[in-house]
Design a protein around this motif. Structure first.
Motif, PDB file in Angstrom:
ATOM      1  N   HIS A 218      -5.328 -16.654  39.085  1.00 26.20           N
ATOM      2  CA  HIS A 218      -5.386 -16.112  37.731  1.00 26.20           C
ATOM      3  C   HIS A 218      -5.239 -14.588  37.744  1.00 26.20           C
ATOM      4  N   ASN A 219      -5.039 -14.029  36.556  1.00 26.79           N
ATOM      5  CA  ASN A 219      -5.056 -12.576  36.340  1.00 26.79           C
ATOM      6  C   ASN A 219      -3.926 -11.839  37.058  1.00 26.79           C
ATOM      7  N   LEU A 220      -2.741 -12.451  37.114  1.00 29.23           N
ATOM      8  CA  LEU A 220      -1.579 -11.767  37.686  1.00 29.23           C
ATOM      9  C   LEU A 220      -1.255 -10.555  36.823  1.00 29.23           C
ATOM     10  N   ASN A 221      -1.083  -9.409  37.463  1.00 35.37           N
ATOM     11  CA  ASN A 221      -0.950  -8.170  36.713  1.00 35.37           C
ATOM     12  C   ASN A 221       0.371  -7.492  37.047  1.00 35.37           C
ATOM     13  N   GLU A 222       0.359  -6.272  37.530  1.00 33.83           N
ATOM     14  CA  GLU A 222       1.588  -5.523  37.810  1.00 33.83           C
ATOM     15  C   GLU A 222       2.414  -6.209  38.896  1.00 33.83           C
ATOM     16  N   LEU A 223       3.736  -6.231  38.723  1.00 35.78           N
ATOM     17  CA  LEU A 223       4.629  -6.972  39.615  1.00 35.78           C
ATOM     18  C   LEU A 223       5.668  -6.052  40.250  1.00 35.78           C
ATOM     19  N   VAL A 230       7.920 -11.987  45.040  1.00 38.33           N
ATOM     20  CA  VAL A 230       7.306 -11.256  43.940  1.00 38.33           C
ATOM     21  C   VAL A 230       5.899 -10.866  44.378  1.00 38.33           C
ATOM     22  N   TRP A 231       5.651  -9.556  44.419  1.00 42.28           N
ATOM     23  CA  TRP A 231       4.320  -9.064  44.768  1.00 42.28           C
ATOM     24  C   TRP A 231       3.563  -8.795  43.476  1.00 42.28           C
ATOM     25  N   ALA A 232       2.311  -9.239  43.441  1.00 45.60           N
ATOM     26  CA  ALA A 232       1.523  -9.120  42.216  1.00 45.60           C
ATOM     27  C   ALA A 232       0.142  -8.566  42.511  1.00 45.60           C
ATOM     28  N   ASN A 233      -0.226  -7.510  41.780  1.00 44.60           N
ATOM     29  CA  ASN A 233      -1.626  -7.102  41.776  1.00 44.60           C
ATOM     30  C   ASN A 233      -2.438  -8.196  41.086  1.00 44.60           C
ATOM     31  N   VAL A 234      -3.553  -8.579  41.661  1.00 44.12           N
ATOM     32  CA  VAL A 234      -4.463  -9.518  41.004  1.00 44.12           C
ATOM     33  C   VAL A 234      -5.575  -8.685  40.369  1.00 44.12           C
ATOM     34  N   PHE A 235      -5.633  -8.714  39.052  1.00 41.87           N
ATOM     35  CA  PHE A 235      -6.552  -7.853  38.296  1.00 41.87           C
ATOM     36  C   PHE A 235      -7.997  -8.034  38.754  1.00 41.87           C
ATOM     37  N   MET A 236      -8.691  -6.916  38.906  1.00 40.26           N
ATOM     38  CA  MET A 236     -10.089  -6.849  39.315  1.00 40.26           C
ATOM     39  C   MET A 236     -10.303  -7.170  40.793  1.00 40.26           C
ATOM     40  N   THR A 237      -9.230  -7.068  41.595  1.00 35.84           N
ATOM     41  CA  THR A 237      -9.351  -7.234  43.038  1.00 35.84           C
ATOM     42  C   THR A 237      -8.592  -6.108  43.734  1.00 35.84           C
ATOM     43  N   VAL A 273      -9.292   0.039  38.711  1.00 32.26           N
ATOM     44  CA  VAL A 273      -8.827  -0.874  39.751  1.00 32.26           C
ATOM     45  C   VAL A 273      -7.451  -0.503  40.306  1.00 32.26           C
ATOM     46  N   LEU A 274      -7.168  -1.055  41.484  1.00 34.59           N
ATOM     47  CA  LEU A 274      -5.843  -0.970  42.092  1.00 34.59           C
ATOM     48  C   LEU A 274      -4.820  -1.564  41.142  1.00 34.59           C
ATOM     49  N   ASN A 275      -3.737  -0.840  40.874  1.00 31.05           N
ATOM     50  CA  ASN A 275      -2.674  -1.372  40.029  1.00 31.05           C
ATOM     51  C   ASN A 275      -1.454  -0.468  40.114  1.00 31.05           C
TER      52      ASN A 275
END
Length: 325
Positions: A218-223, A230-237, A273-275
């Motif tokens: 869940h929470n796939l963010n910036e790509l 496809v690399w995805a930041n996972v929100f709140m991690t 967070v990291l993003n």
């Protein structure tokens, strides 16, 4: 059955001579009924196999997620660059010549900006309306494409001067992340769904639920699109998921907890967070940053040599679906 046959034979009429002028009519076959049953059984068996195959195909993402060999990687910092600590980074991309483009969020502070990599200086800036919250950003055919939070519309900008060229509507439930392989757009809406989007119509071509070992991510963010993944930041991690765009399966995790930890230890307590992931394909450089981070990092990714404890990735990288307050 034997007694029945004998009675029938006993009372059978005397056999008449065949009349050569009359055509002999075929007698019904006693085996026709069993053959019909066999055919029906074969058809049912085929239908059963088709149903099972369809069922397996529906759950193929989950099955492949269990079977997929997953890489676990850590990072080392190659270079550090200044980054605007007021930039609530939502989208990041590298456009060549040591130039970055960045989408920032927060109401009344959202923007699209051109940034010099080495100095962090904002060279051009296009502010969004105060009612909008900027999100993911990508570059395709000299057009910058941006989505916005809590909206199903986005904006297109001219690469040279950031002037607004137009707007569009998309099929995602929300606007979080954007990336491209040069042909299609990849999008995220904060759920576990990875979208493939037609860049001309902005309609969804496909939707794939992203899985890791049977768990939805869940929470796939910036790509960012990097070397077929496809690399995805996972929100709140502090994790980046490496996703196969073919089936949505996580093929690797990049663990980056030390970056945020070191910034906080240095007194940067206001960071979020990291993003933000950017890829320089020509020189094969990877850049990452975070919301309100004073630094942008060039990193090198390498496999974790020590054995990964069972459940560690689940603990570090998986979260429950994000809930709006």
């Amino acid at each position: 059955m034997a007694a029945t046959r004998s009675i029938k034979n006993k009372h059978r009429e005397p056999r008449q001579k065949k009349n050569p002028s009359m055509a002999t009519l075929p007698t019904p076959s006693r085996r026709r009924k069993p053959r019909t049953l066999a055919t029906v059984s074969a058809i049912l068996a085929v239908l059963l196999v088709i149903s099972v195959v369809c069922l397996l195909l529906v759950s193929s993402n989950t099955w492949r997620a269990f079977q997929q060999v997953v890489s676990y990687e850590t990072i080392s910092v190659v270079n550090e660059f200044p980054h605007d600590p007021q930039a609530f980074t939502q989208g990041l991309l590298y456009a060549g010549n040591d130039t970055l483009f960045e989408s920032t969020g927060l109401y009344k502070k959202s923007s699209v900006r051109k940034v010099a990599l080495r100095t962090g200086k904002v060279e051009k800036l296009q502010k969004l309306d105060d009612s909008l919250f900027g999100e993911g950003l990508t570059l395709l055919s000299n057009r910058l494409i941006q989505v916005t939070w809590m909206q199903t519309n986005g904006f297109i900008y001219d690469l040279k001067n950031l002037s607004k060229l137009g707007t569009f509507n998309h099929d995602m439930k929300d606007g979080w992340g954007l990336a491209t392989d040069g042909k299609v757009l990849f999008g995220s809406d904060g759920s576990s769904t990875l979208y493939q989007i037609d860049p001309q119509t902005f309609k969804a071509i496909s939707k794939q639920v992203v899985f890791y070992k049977g768990h939805q991510v869940h929470n796939l963010n910036e790509l960012e699109y990097i070397n077929g993944e496809v690399w995805a930041n996972v929100f709140m991690t502090d994790c980046i998921a490496k996703i196969s765009p073919k089936d949505g399966v996580v093929v690797g995790w990049i663990l980056l907890p030390n970056l945020r930890k070191e910034l906080i230890e240095a007194g940067n307590n206001a960071i979020d967070v990291l993003n933000g992931i950017a890829w320089d394909a020509e020189q094969e450089r990877i850049f990452v940053t975070g919301k309100l981070w004073p630094k942008l990092y060039e990193i090198k990714v390498s496999p974790i040599k020590s054995k990964i404890e069972e459940g560690m990735a689940e603990q570090l990288c998986l979260r429950k679906p994000f809930q709006f307050l």
